[in-house]
Design an enzyme around this catalytic site. Structure first.
Site, PDB file in Angstrom:
ATOM      1  N   HIS A  48      39.346  78.249 -11.997  1.00 40.13           N
ATOM      2  CA  HIS A  48      38.806  77.822 -13.389  1.00 40.13           C
ATOM      3  C   HIS A  48      37.199  78.239 -13.394  1.00 40.13           C
ATOM      4  O   HIS A  48      36.436  77.014 -13.340  1.00 40.13           O
ATOM      5  CB  HIS A  48      39.296  76.772 -13.785  1.00 40.13           C
ATOM      6  CG  HIS A  48      40.750  76.236 -14.170  1.00 40.13           C
ATOM      7  ND1 HIS A  48      41.269  76.607 -15.137  1.00 40.13           N
ATOM      8  CD2 HIS A  48      41.741  75.910 -13.209  1.00 40.13           C
ATOM      9  CE1 HIS A  48      42.576  76.399 -15.265  1.00 40.13           C
ATOM     10  NE2 HIS A  48      42.832  75.719 -13.979  1.00 40.13           N
ATOM     11  N   CYS A  60      44.005  81.186 -13.700  1.00 39.73           N
ATOM     12  CA  CYS A  60      44.834  80.052 -12.956  1.00 39.73           C
ATOM     13  C   CYS A  60      46.352  80.707 -13.061  1.00 39.73           C
ATOM     14  O   CYS A  60      46.899  81.616 -12.490  1.00 39.73           O
ATOM     15  CB  CYS A  60      44.688  78.760 -13.359  1.00 39.73           C
ATOM     16  SG  CYS A  60      45.351  77.483 -12.422  1.00 39.73           S
ATOM     17  N   GLU A  69      35.506  78.759 -15.874  1.00 44.75           N
ATOM     18  CA  GLU A  69      35.103  78.123 -16.978  1.00 44.75           C
ATOM     19  C   GLU A  69      34.295  76.843 -17.014  1.00 44.75           C
ATOM     20  O   GLU A  69      33.611  76.720 -17.927  1.00 44.75           O
ATOM     21  CB  GLU A  69      36.035  78.106 -18.245  1.00 44.75           C
ATOM     22  CG  GLU A  69      37.143  77.218 -18.181  1.00 44.75           C
ATOM     23  CD  GLU A  69      38.285  77.492 -17.319  1.00 44.75           C
ATOM     24  OE1 GLU A  69      39.339  77.078 -17.581  1.00 44.75           O
ATOM     25  OE2 GLU A  69      38.252  78.628 -16.518  1.00 44.75           O
TER      26      GLU A  69
END
Length: 542
Positions: A514, A381, A516
């Site tokens: 993102h 990001c 994750e």
């Protein structure tokens, strides 16, 4: 109708209700049941999107674009069930909806009150969209006795009366502290907590007792006697060596068996092979790597909760231990010699997301170090945006910056005011509200067929979750690619850069989304798997 399990907490906060809910759901899932977990947050924010990470930890984002509590990350990581906007509700959102209805006259002149209007809204949320499920686990945030949580507890009490005991179960997570001066565990806080809950009309069916040492049989029976539950319903919950050992530990203590007993259900023994494999990979690494995370919220680990877990998952995939060194980007704005001394021991450098100008020059310096020294780099990001600004400066655009940080003559990164969303054109005013106005949720990206990331994903079409207001300015593409920073992933319309990489670097990837948020211990995200593999290779070269 789905059976509901209501999870409350007492004595103190931070007892791990979210982890308990995720673990219980995983155990029920391992027995073949269909599950979903929901979070009730008593605070008055509509969602955590405008809250400081230091106040609330990370903001978790769902595929359908909801900004939610970080516990939903636990839920997804432990069950693999994608969370939805309907899985997290706050007092703020409930009151916002009720007041909007009152202003429209939907209540036909009635006096709007906590009971029945607020409690009915909470019950409707708990019961909605559950027809295809066996169990719905509802975690109530906060601690029993908190004034802001009372409407939620009352709504659960009403639901128990409406559904009946055979369709509902109350699990109360409490604390049994060890008093060193007395040399024993004390059950009185649990007794008082259960009394508080009973005074609100709820008799817990199962007690999960957090303690730091074995709970003696005598104390277990004492708790059962004073709290009016079966002795088997008093479940010890000792500290686990790691969070992924918790489902196995709770299973050994009989939590899932007691839940099934409460509902009068039987099932085959759970298939725990998935969790056996996860814990084996975590507890028996065959090497280790050190990753430097250069961020601005490093004072609170929960601010990067999903990121931390995704790095651990990448380590599991490569059978290595990942040592994470949290580096404050703001304090990292030093001269090159100091930066080198800090980063040279790292086998990989990761620059995560964030908002605002603070610490950005330290992040840019970290990108430059990784580029020049050939250290594996992963930008997420804002981290990708910093990689693009650093690349532009490397290409000779000295004033390269982002409009997020103020007026600039070289806006390599700028605010996006309209884009094509899942439901058509979405627009945002540059000076509008902050809450809920970002590019949020899952969006597709098209990858260049011969790119590094296409080989990592094994596909040229991906879907990842976003949470940001600013985008890399595509008009700088020629300058950036001339310096070796390739745009290897774009939005389907070809307008928004999604991924950048350096083909001449051992491992240099920046992503606007993102990743994750989609990583799981039993299914590590391919980018984290690849990043840790590159870090392991770097460690072998050192």
């Amino acid at each position: 109708m789905a059976r509901h399990i209501f999870i409350t907490g007492g004595v103190v906060s931070s007892l791990g209700k979210g982890l308990m809910a995720a673990s219980l759901a995983a155990l029920l899932q391992a027995r073949g049941f269909r599950v979903r977990i929901r979070k009730f947050d008593p605070y008055l924010n509509v969602d955590p999107g405008t809250m400081s990470p230091y106040q609330h930890g990370e903001v978790y984002v769902t595929d359908d674009g909801a900004e939610t509590d970080l516990d939903l990350g636990h839920y997804e990581r432990f069950t693999g069930v994608s969370a939805r906007q309907s899985d997290n509700i706050t007092s703020g959102r409930i009151y916002q909806d009720i007041i909007a209805k009152e202003r429209r006259g939907d209540y036909l002149g009635a006096t709007v009150q906590v009971i029945p209007h607020v409690t009915d809204a909470i019950k409707n949320f708990a019961m909605s969209d559950t027809d295809d499920l066996d169990f719905v686990l509802c975690e109530i945030g906060g601690t029993v006795g908190d004034i802001e949580g009372l409407p939620f507890v009352e709504a659960m009490r009403q639901l128990r009366n409406e559904m009946g005991r055979e369709q509902s179960c109350f699990v109360h997570v409490t604390l049994v502290p060890y008093i060193a001066a007395a040399g024993e565990l004390k059950t009185k806080p649990t007794q008082h907590s259960v009394r508080e809950l009973t005074g609100l009309g709820i008799q817990p069916d199962i007690l999960l007792c957090r303690c730091d040492r074995e709970l003696p049989e005598s104390e277990r029976r004492k708790i059962a006697l004073f709290c009016n539950v079966r002795r088997e319903a008093v479940i010890p919950a000792l500290d686990a060596p790691n969070i992924y050992a918790v489902p196995l530990q709770y299973h050994r203590e009989g939590l899932d068996a007691e839940v099934l007993h409460h509902f009068g259900l039987t099932s085959p023994a759970p298939d725990m092979a998935r969790w056996d494999e996860v814990t084996d990979r975590y507890e028996h690494p065959e090497g280790e790597v050190t990753i430097g995370v250069v961020g601005k919220y490093v004072g609170l680990p929960d601010a990067y909760k999903s990121l931390n877990e995704a790095l651990v998952h990448g380590g599991m995939a490569n059978r290595v231990k990942v040592n994470i060194k949290w580096i404050d980007a703001e304090l990292f704005e030093k001269d090159d010699a100091e930066i080198a001394a800090e980063l040279e021991p790292m086998h990989g450098i990761l620059v995560p997301g964030g908002f605002g100008e603070r610490g950005t020059e330290g992040k840019i310096a970290s990108v430059r170090f990784a580029r020049e020294r050939g250290v594996p780099f992963f930008g997420i990001c804002l981290g990708m945006q910093m990689a693009c600004i650093e690349g532009a400066r490397s290409a000779g655009i000295a004033q390269a910056s982002s409009t997020e940080f103020g007026p600039t003559s070289e806006p390599v990164v700028g605010i996006i005011t309209e884009w094509m969303g899942k439901d058509g054109l979405e627009q945002r005013a540059a000076g509008g509200d902050l809450g809920g106005t970002m590019r949020l949720g899952a969006y597709q990206a098209e990858l260049s067929p011969n790119s590094h990331v296409a080989s990592i994903y094994g596909s040229t079409t991906i879907s990842e979750r976003h949470r940001h207001r600013y985008e890399v300015n595509g008009s700088y593409r020629e300058a950036l690619e001339g310096d070796g920073l390739i745009f290897s992933g774009m939005s389907p319309d070809g307008l928004l850069p999604e991924i950048v990489e350096r083909p001449d670097h051992p491992w240099f990837v920046g992503v606007q989304f993102h990743p994750e948020l989609k990583s799981k211990p039993f299914d590590p995200h391919p980018l984290f798997k690849g990043f840790i593999a590159a870090a392991l290779q770097q460690a072998r070269l050192v």
